[in-house]
Design a protein around this motif. Structure first.
Motif, mmCIF file in Angstrom:
data_model
loop_
_atom_site.group_PDB
_atom_site.id
_atom_site.type_symbol
_atom_site.label_atom_id
_atom_site.label_comp_id
_atom_site.label_asym_id
_atom_site.label_seq_id
_atom_site.Cartn_x
_atom_site.Cartn_y
_atom_site.Cartn_z
ATOM 1 N N ILE A 15 -6.716 -10.705 2.339
ATOM 2 C CA ILE A 15 -5.322 -10.000 1.906
ATOM 3 C C ILE A 15 -5.874 -8.713 1.146
ATOM 4 C CG2 ILE A 15 -4.113 -11.872 1.671
ATOM 5 C CD1 ILE A 15 -4.578 -12.050 -1.224
ATOM 6 N N THR A 16 -7.003 -8.777 0.669
ATOM 7 C CA THR A 16 -7.557 -7.405 -0.039
ATOM 8 C C THR A 16 -7.723 -6.358 1.012
ATOM 9 O OG1 THR A 16 -8.633 -8.553 -1.703
ATOM 10 C CG2 THR A 16 -9.292 -6.316 -1.590
ATOM 11 N N VAL A 17 -8.299 -6.564 2.366
ATOM 12 C CA VAL A 17 -8.203 -5.668 3.321
ATOM 13 C C VAL A 17 -7.042 -5.177 4.103
ATOM 14 C CG1 VAL A 17 -9.380 -5.403 5.772
ATOM 15 C CG2 VAL A 17 -10.916 -6.359 3.976
ATOM 16 N N VAL A 18 -6.194 -6.158 4.133
ATOM 17 C CA VAL A 18 -4.540 -5.893 4.360
ATOM 18 C C VAL A 18 -4.254 -4.728 3.304
ATOM 19 C CG1 VAL A 18 -2.505 -6.519 4.919
ATOM 20 C CG2 VAL A 18 -4.515 -8.212 5.663
ATOM 21 N N GLY A 19 -4.445 -4.989 2.111
ATOM 22 C CA GLY A 19 -3.733 -4.159 1.012
ATOM 23 C C GLY A 19 -4.641 -2.924 1.070
ATOM 24 N N VAL A 20 -5.785 -2.735 1.512
ATOM 25 C CA VAL A 20 -6.429 -1.386 1.607
ATOM 26 C C VAL A 20 -5.847 -0.647 3.037
ATOM 27 C CG1 VAL A 20 -8.646 -0.213 2.496
ATOM 28 C CG2 VAL A 20 -8.844 -2.108 0.863
ATOM 29 N N LEU A 21 -5.627 -1.521 4.000
ATOM 30 C CA LEU A 21 -5.076 -0.757 5.334
ATOM 31 C C LEU A 21 -3.527 -0.410 4.997
ATOM 32 C CD1 LEU A 21 -5.311 -0.283 8.493
ATOM 33 C CD2 LEU A 21 -4.620 -2.738 8.711
ATOM 34 N N GLY A 22 -2.761 -1.464 4.440
ATOM 35 C CA GLY A 22 -1.399 -0.745 4.297
ATOM 36 C C GLY A 22 -1.143 0.150 3.299
ATOM 37 N N THR A 23 -1.908 0.175 2.025
ATOM 38 C CA THR A 23 -1.772 1.368 1.219
ATOM 39 C C THR A 23 -2.458 2.627 1.953
ATOM 40 O OG1 THR A 23 -4.018 0.657 0.154
ATOM 41 C CG2 THR A 23 -1.659 -0.236 -0.961
ATOM 42 N N GLY A 24 -3.697 2.728 2.658
ATOM 43 C CA GLY A 24 -3.965 3.581 3.193
ATOM 44 C C GLY A 24 -2.966 4.328 4.276
ATOM 45 N N LEU A 25 -2.425 3.664 4.975
ATOM 46 C CA LEU A 25 -1.257 4.039 6.103
ATOM 47 C C LEU A 25 -0.323 4.605 5.485
ATOM 48 C CD1 LEU A 25 -1.235 0.866 8.407
ATOM 49 C CD2 LEU A 25 -1.996 3.160 9.185
ATOM 50 N N VAL A 26 0.053 4.047 4.274
ATOM 51 C CA VAL A 26 1.333 4.715 3.627
ATOM 52 C C VAL A 26 0.906 6.044 3.116
ATOM 53 C CG1 VAL A 26 2.861 4.508 1.680
ATOM 54 C CG2 VAL A 26 2.648 2.519 3.135
ATOM 55 N N ALA A 27 -0.238 6.073 2.335
ATOM 56 C CA ALA A 27 -0.854 7.427 1.869
ATOM 57 C C ALA A 27 -0.839 8.310 2.972
ATOM 58 C CB ALA A 27 -2.122 7.179 1.148
ATOM 59 N N GLY A 28 -1.300 7.900 4.121
ATOM 60 C CA GLY A 28 -1.347 9.044 5.343
ATOM 61 C C GLY A 28 -0.025 9.464 5.902
ATOM 62 N N VAL A 29 1.016 8.407 5.752
ATOM 63 C CA VAL A 29 2.300 8.644 6.080
ATOM 64 C C VAL A 29 2.733 10.155 5.176
ATOM 65 C CG1 VAL A 29 4.800 8.281 6.216
ATOM 66 C CG2 VAL A 29 2.781 7.047 7.577
ATOM 67 N N PHE A 30 2.714 9.706 3.670
ATOM 68 C CA PHE A 30 3.350 10.589 2.668
ATOM 69 C C PHE A 30 2.314 11.723 2.695
ATOM 70 C CE2 PHE A 30 5.081 6.591 0.527
ATOM 71 C CZ PHE A 30 6.252 6.828 1.193
ATOM 72 N N CYS A 31 1.147 11.673 2.789
ATOM 73 C CA CYS A 31 0.252 13.001 2.972
ATOM 74 C C CYS A 31 0.707 13.843 4.040
ATOM 75 C CB CYS A 31 -1.020 12.777 3.111
ATOM 76 S SG CYS A 31 -2.463 13.967 3.344
ATOM 77 N N GLY A 32 1.069 13.361 5.065
ATOM 78 C CA GLY A 32 1.629 14.409 6.308
ATOM 79 C C GLY A 32 2.826 14.822 5.895
ATOM 80 N N PHE A 33 3.690 14.179 5.080
ATOM 81 C CA PHE A 33 5.069 14.981 4.672
ATOM 82 C C PHE A 33 4.962 16.009 3.665
ATOM 83 C CE2 PHE A 33 7.571 11.802 6.933
ATOM 84 C CZ PHE A 33 8.942 12.484 7.169
ATOM 85 N N SER A 34 3.896 15.548 2.730
ATOM 86 C CA SER A 34 3.265 16.700 1.542
ATOM 87 C C SER A 34 2.845 17.780 2.120
ATOM 88 C CB SER A 34 2.455 16.043 0.618
ATOM 89 O OG SER A 34 3.278 15.238 -0.387
ATOM 90 N N THR A 35 2.034 17.607 3.236
ATOM 91 C CA THR A 35 1.039 18.898 3.722
ATOM 92 C C THR A 35 1.771 19.751 4.665
ATOM 93 O OG1 THR A 35 -0.182 17.465 5.231
ATOM 94 C CG2 THR A 35 -1.097 17.655 2.994
ATOM 95 N N PHE A 36 2.676 19.066 5.472
ATOM 96 C CA PHE A 36 3.004 20.006 6.490
ATOM 97 C C PHE A 36 4.481 19.677 6.934
ATOM 98 C CE2 PHE A 36 0.705 16.521 8.650
ATOM 99 C CZ PHE A 36 1.448 16.173 9.829
ATOM 100 N N VAL A 37 4.883 18.395 7.008
ATOM 101 C CA VAL A 37 6.201 18.297 7.668
ATOM 102 C C VAL A 37 7.416 18.970 6.618
ATOM 103 C CG1 VAL A 37 7.955 16.399 7.715
ATOM 104 C CG2 VAL A 37 5.853 15.939 8.518
ATOM 105 N N MET A 38 7.346 18.715 5.139
ATOM 106 C CA MET A 38 8.280 19.423 4.364
ATOM 107 C C MET A 38 8.255 20.964 4.356
ATOM 108 S SD MET A 38 10.252 16.709 3.328
ATOM 109 C CE MET A 38 11.439 17.777 2.417
ATOM 110 N N LYS A 39 6.983 21.438 4.619
ATOM 111 C CA LYS A 39 6.957 22.841 4.838
ATOM 112 C C LYS A 39 7.760 23.363 5.848
ATOM 113 C CE LYS A 39 2.824 23.321 1.968
ATOM 114 N NZ LYS A 39 1.475 23.628 1.597
#
Length: 159
Positions: free
Chosen positions: A9-33
């Motif tokens: 469940i810790t590995v799943v936590g790493v994966l899930g939080t990392g995937l969400v970070a990636g989606v939000f990073c995409g929005f912050s760095t280029f989608v919203m711009k």
């Protein structure tokens, strides 16, 4: 050392939080711009469509599933209180649950809901668009950093 189901469940936590970070990073760095560079009526219409699409099962499974995993990890950590990784596990859970999930509910969703009530080309929407982009993006930066930090914190707990 974290082992067994707790490790999984810790590995799943790493994966899930990392995937969400990636989606939000995409929005912050280029989608919203990119959306901000469009004429306001087009930017509003595009963001309204994105906000509807974001509620589909694929993203919601990862986003809400990660929140559930973080809550489970926090509870399991409190119950087991392992010799190593306790602080990192609890910190990772708090970062995601408050800094990502909580910020989404308290800051981003209300802005999305307000934008959803407006007609894309209406003067009200055109006037609100620059404020929306600025405020929504600022809070998205917080979500990005919090979810990435949660993922890092879980990884550190495993080491």
């Amino acid at each position: 050392m974290i082992e067994g189901p707790y490790f999984v469940i810790t590995v799943v936590g790493v994966l899930g939080t990392g995937l969400v970070a990636g989606v939000f990073c995409g929005f912050s760095t280029f989608v919203m711009k990119g959306l901000a560079a469009l004429p306001p009526a087009q930017g509003v219409a595009a963001m309204q469509a994105i906000n509807v699409t974001a509620l589909m099962p694929a993203f919601m499974f990862v986003f809400i599933g990660s929140a559930v995993m973080c809550a489970v990890l926090a509870v399991v950590t409190f119950v087991l209180w392992p010799d190593e990784g306790t602080v990192e596990m609890l910190l990772g859970s708090a970062l995601y649950l408050f800094g990502c999930f909580g910020v989404t509910i308290a800051a981003n969703v209300p802005r999305n809901n307000k934008l959803a009530t407006m007609e894309a080309g209406a003067p009200e929407a055109v006037a609100y668009w620059p404020t929306y982009v600025s405020e929504w993006t600022m809070w998205n930066h917080v979500r990005t950093i919090a979810s990435a930090a949660a993922s890092i914190s879980y990884v550190l707990a495993l080491t």
